[in-house]
Design a protein around this motif. Structure first.
Motif, PDB file in Angstrom:
ATOM      1  N   THR A 155      37.154  55.005  29.787  1.00  0.00           N
ATOM      2  CA  THR A 155      36.476  53.861  30.389  1.00  0.00           C
ATOM      3  C   THR A 155      35.019  54.200  30.673  1.00  0.00           C
ATOM      4  OG1 THR A 155      38.548  53.196  31.442  1.00  0.00           O
ATOM      5  CG2 THR A 155      36.529  52.230  32.303  1.00  0.00           C
ATOM      6  N   PHE A 156      34.133  53.249  30.362  1.00  0.00           N
ATOM      7  CA  PHE A 156      32.703  53.413  30.633  1.00  0.00           C
ATOM      8  C   PHE A 156      32.216  52.319  31.577  1.00  0.00           C
ATOM      9  CE2 PHE A 156      33.204  56.137  27.071  1.00  0.00           C
ATOM     10  CZ  PHE A 156      32.191  57.071  27.161  1.00  0.00           C
ATOM     11  N   TYR A 157      31.105  52.634  32.263  1.00  0.00           N
ATOM     12  CA  TYR A 157      30.548  51.746  33.284  1.00  0.00           C
ATOM     13  C   TYR A 157      29.067  51.518  32.983  1.00  0.00           C
ATOM     14  CZ  TYR A 157      34.928  52.894  35.494  1.00  0.00           C
ATOM     15  OH  TYR A 157      36.273  53.059  35.742  1.00  0.00           O
ATOM     16  N   PRO A 158      28.765  50.545  32.093  1.00  0.00           N
ATOM     17  CA  PRO A 158      27.383  50.367  31.624  1.00  0.00           C
ATOM     18  C   PRO A 158      26.396  50.008  32.720  1.00  0.00           C
ATOM     19  CG  PRO A 158      28.819  48.572  30.884  1.00  0.00           C
ATOM     20  CD  PRO A 158      29.709  49.628  31.425  1.00  0.00           C
ATOM     21  N   ALA A 159      26.843  49.355  33.789  1.00  0.00           N
ATOM     22  CA  ALA A 159      25.914  48.963  34.851  1.00  0.00           C
ATOM     23  C   ALA A 159      25.280  50.168  35.525  1.00  0.00           C
ATOM     24  CB  ALA A 159      26.646  48.104  35.886  1.00  0.00           C
ATOM     25  N   TYR A 160      25.939  51.330  35.425  1.00  0.00           N
ATOM     26  CA  TYR A 160      25.439  52.519  36.118  1.00  0.00           C
ATOM     27  C   TYR A 160      24.507  53.371  35.246  1.00  0.00           C
ATOM     28  CZ  TYR A 160      28.671  51.601  39.944  1.00  0.00           C
ATOM     29  OH  TYR A 160      29.319  51.043  41.020  1.00  0.00           O
ATOM     30  N   TRP A 161      24.140  52.875  34.064  1.00  0.00           N
ATOM     31  CA  TRP A 161      23.193  53.652  33.258  1.00  0.00           C
ATOM     32  C   TRP A 161      21.864  53.806  33.985  1.00  0.00           C
ATOM     33  CZ3 TRP A 161      23.273  56.985  29.485  1.00  0.00           C
ATOM     34  CH2 TRP A 161      22.081  57.314  28.833  1.00  0.00           C
ATOM     35  N   HIS A 162      21.397  52.730  34.623  1.00  0.00           N
ATOM     36  CA  HIS A 162      20.149  52.778  35.397  1.00  0.00           C
ATOM     37  C   HIS A 162      20.400  52.688  36.901  1.00  0.00           C
ATOM     38  CE1 HIS A 162      17.498  52.723  31.961  1.00  0.00           C
ATOM     39  NE2 HIS A 162      18.105  51.665  31.472  1.00  0.00           N
ATOM     40  N   GLN A 163      21.643  52.521  37.305  1.00  0.00           N
ATOM     41  CA  GLN A 163      21.966  52.335  38.714  1.00  0.00           C
ATOM     42  C   GLN A 163      22.524  53.620  39.318  1.00  0.00           C
ATOM     43  OE1 GLN A 163      24.459  48.911  39.541  1.00  0.00           O
ATOM     44  NE2 GLN A 163      25.456  49.969  41.250  1.00  0.00           N
ATOM     45  N   PRO A 164      21.916  54.131  40.378  1.00  0.00           N
ATOM     46  CA  PRO A 164      22.449  55.348  41.010  1.00  0.00           C
ATOM     47  C   PRO A 164      23.823  55.114  41.620  1.00  0.00           C
ATOM     48  CG  PRO A 164      20.194  54.890  41.730  1.00  0.00           C
ATOM     49  CD  PRO A 164      20.682  53.667  41.014  1.00  0.00           C
ATOM     50  N   LEU A 165      24.600  56.181  41.655  1.00  0.00           N
ATOM     51  CA  LEU A 165      25.907  56.164  42.308  1.00  0.00           C
ATOM     52  C   LEU A 165      25.952  57.362  43.249  1.00  0.00           C
ATOM     53  CD1 LEU A 165      28.822  55.001  42.500  1.00  0.00           C
ATOM     54  CD2 LEU A 165      29.446  56.592  40.668  1.00  0.00           C
ATOM     55  N   ALA A 166      26.168  57.116  44.527  1.00  0.00           N
ATOM     56  CA  ALA A 166      26.231  58.219  45.490  1.00  0.00           C
ATOM     57  C   ALA A 166      27.296  59.217  45.062  1.00  0.00           C
ATOM     58  CB  ALA A 166      26.539  57.678  46.887  1.00  0.00           C
ATOM     59  N   ASN A 167      26.967  60.518  45.180  1.00  0.00           N
ATOM     60  CA  ASN A 167      27.862  61.553  44.665  1.00  0.00           C
ATOM     61  C   ASN A 167      27.638  62.854  45.429  1.00  0.00           C
ATOM     62  OD1 ASN A 167      25.767  63.307  43.146  1.00  0.00           O
ATOM     63  ND2 ASN A 167      25.340  61.228  42.416  1.00  0.00           N
ATOM     64  N   ASN A 168      28.436  63.871  45.097  1.00  0.00           N
ATOM     65  CA  ASN A 168      28.344  65.155  45.799  1.00  0.00           C
ATOM     66  C   ASN A 168      27.735  66.264  44.934  1.00  0.00           C
ATOM     67  OD1 ASN A 168      30.464  65.502  44.027  1.00  0.00           O
ATOM     68  ND2 ASN A 168      31.835  66.463  45.516  1.00  0.00           N
ATOM     69  N   THR A 169      26.830  65.897  44.020  1.00  0.00           N
ATOM     70  CA  THR A 169      26.214  66.901  43.153  1.00  0.00           C
ATOM     71  C   THR A 169      25.420  67.936  43.946  1.00  0.00           C
ATOM     72  OG1 THR A 169      24.384  65.342  42.771  1.00  0.00           O
ATOM     73  CG2 THR A 169      26.089  65.469  41.087  1.00  0.00           C
ATOM     74  N   ALA A 170      24.898  67.554  45.081  1.00  0.00           N
ATOM     75  CA  ALA A 170      24.115  68.507  45.878  1.00  0.00           C
ATOM     76  C   ALA A 170      25.005  69.563  46.527  1.00  0.00           C
ATOM     77  CB  ALA A 170      23.318  67.766  46.949  1.00  0.00           C
ATOM     78  N   GLN A 171      26.300  69.269  46.693  1.00  0.00           N
ATOM     79  CA  GLN A 171      27.201  70.203  47.372  1.00  0.00           C
ATOM     80  C   GLN A 171      28.133  70.951  46.416  1.00  0.00           C
ATOM     81  OE1 GLN A 171      27.133  66.758  48.473  1.00  0.00           O
ATOM     82  NE2 GLN A 171      25.426  67.339  49.803  1.00  0.00           N
ATOM     83  N   TRP A 172      28.489  70.344  45.275  1.00  0.00           N
ATOM     84  CA  TRP A 172      29.448  70.958  44.362  1.00  0.00           C
ATOM     85  C   TRP A 172      28.893  72.244  43.762  1.00  0.00           C
ATOM     86  CZ3 TRP A 172      29.591  72.138  39.103  1.00  0.00           C
ATOM     87  CH2 TRP A 172      30.854  72.394  38.549  1.00  0.00           C
ATOM     88  N   ARG A 173      29.758  73.250  43.629  1.00  0.00           N
ATOM     89  CA  ARG A 173      29.327  74.524  43.068  1.00  0.00           C
ATOM     90  C   ARG A 173      30.322  74.980  41.987  1.00  0.00           C
ATOM     91  NH1 ARG A 173      25.638  72.986  45.216  1.00  0.00           N
ATOM     92  NH2 ARG A 173      24.262  73.937  46.774  1.00  0.00           N
TER      93      ARG A 173
END
Length: 295
Positions: A155-173
């Protein structure tokens, strides 16, 4: 989101420019992919005692199913002949493999319902691959081994190509994931997530399930938000995947946009040359920096 079906190879530059603008590409009936499916199917049928792989789940208990399919996954992932076949797939799609690096080549198995959950490489939730690798010129290749249904696809979500999605990239290691994987059984689920994930609900209203036939290959950018479709059918989904980086893109600094990834640094060390197997070393490419504030 534009979805294009291709019957001819495409050069690296055009492919990258189209992917990094948000397009999805499907290469139709690649001969090497059909050969790979035949060999993978034979391995699965042998391991499953002659059962149809996509319905074997009906006949085997959870542990036996996971053990048998897990052995195939391990052997498949370690077999240079299988990787070589997929490198032929890439060549037949137009990839200059002499200028391309890859990271791994797993078989993913997504059971239906939840009675046979527990495999390491099973369903995966909403994510951008760039959230884990922090590489925005990375390309993904995905192909089913058996016939798909919308509820047993990707499944793909085209609306999020330019739209940010809050995530935990700053914390994941990644180091924490590796530590957790060492404590897990081979080919079984790992407690720590294998990639960062969303920190807010994903809008499912514009979700698109991509349909391919066995022999087709889907090509998308690491920045595309996607997930395994929730398998509500009565058949198991089998697929293979690979991630690649082109030297051409690194040198030309061609990247997909970074709208929400706060992870660092780029994990180029995961990748090695297809032709020489030498580790990918990058010293000059400037990955796009996300401007949003961490949540």
């Amino acid at each position: 989101m534009k979805l294009s079906y291709l019957t001819q190879p495409m050069c690296d530059q055009e492919r990258s420019e189209r992917l990094f603008s948000g397009e999805l590409l499907i290469y139709r009936q690649i001969p090497a992919m059909l050969e790979l499916i035949e060999q993978a199917d034979a391995r699965l049928r042998t391991a499953l005692g002659g059962l149809e792989p996509d319905t074997a789940q009906h006949h085997l208990g959870r542990d036996e199913f996971l053990d048998r399919t897990g052995q195939v996954q391990t052997a498949f992932r370690k077999d240079p002949a299988m990787r070589a076949l997929f490198f032929d797939v890439l060549k037949q799609c137009g990839v200059d493999i002499s200028r391309t690096s890859y990271d791994h080549f797993p078989m993913r198995i997504v059971p239906f319902a939840n009675s046979h959950d527990g495999a390491q490489r099973a369903a995966i939730g909403h994510h951008r691959d760039s959230w884990g690798s922090n590489i925005h010129c990375q390309q993904n290749w995905w192909a089913p081994l058996y016939t798909l249904e919308p509820q047993r696809s990707i499944t793909f979500y085209p609306a999020y190509w330019h739209q940010p999605l809050a995530n935990n990239t700053a914390q994941w290691r990644f180091s924490d994931y590796l530590a957790s994987r060492k404590q897990s059984e081979s080919e079984r689920a790992v407690e720590y997530p294998s990639a960062p994930g969303p920190a807010e609900p994903v809008d499912e209203s514009e979700a698109v399930q991509i349909m391919l036939n066995p022999g087709d290959v889907l090509n998308f950018a690491s920045a595309h938000l996607h997930a395994s479709a929730v398998n509500t059918t009565d058949k198991t989904r089998f697929s293979v995947e690979m991630r690649t980086i082109s030297d051409h893109d690194l040198q030309s600094e061609r990247f997909a946009p970074n709208v929400d990834n706060l992870g660092e640094p780029p994990m180029y060390a995961w990748f090695k040359s297809i032709t020489t197997l030498q580790p990918l070393v990058v010293t000059e490419a400037r990955e796009p920096v996300c401007q949003i504030e961490p949540h």
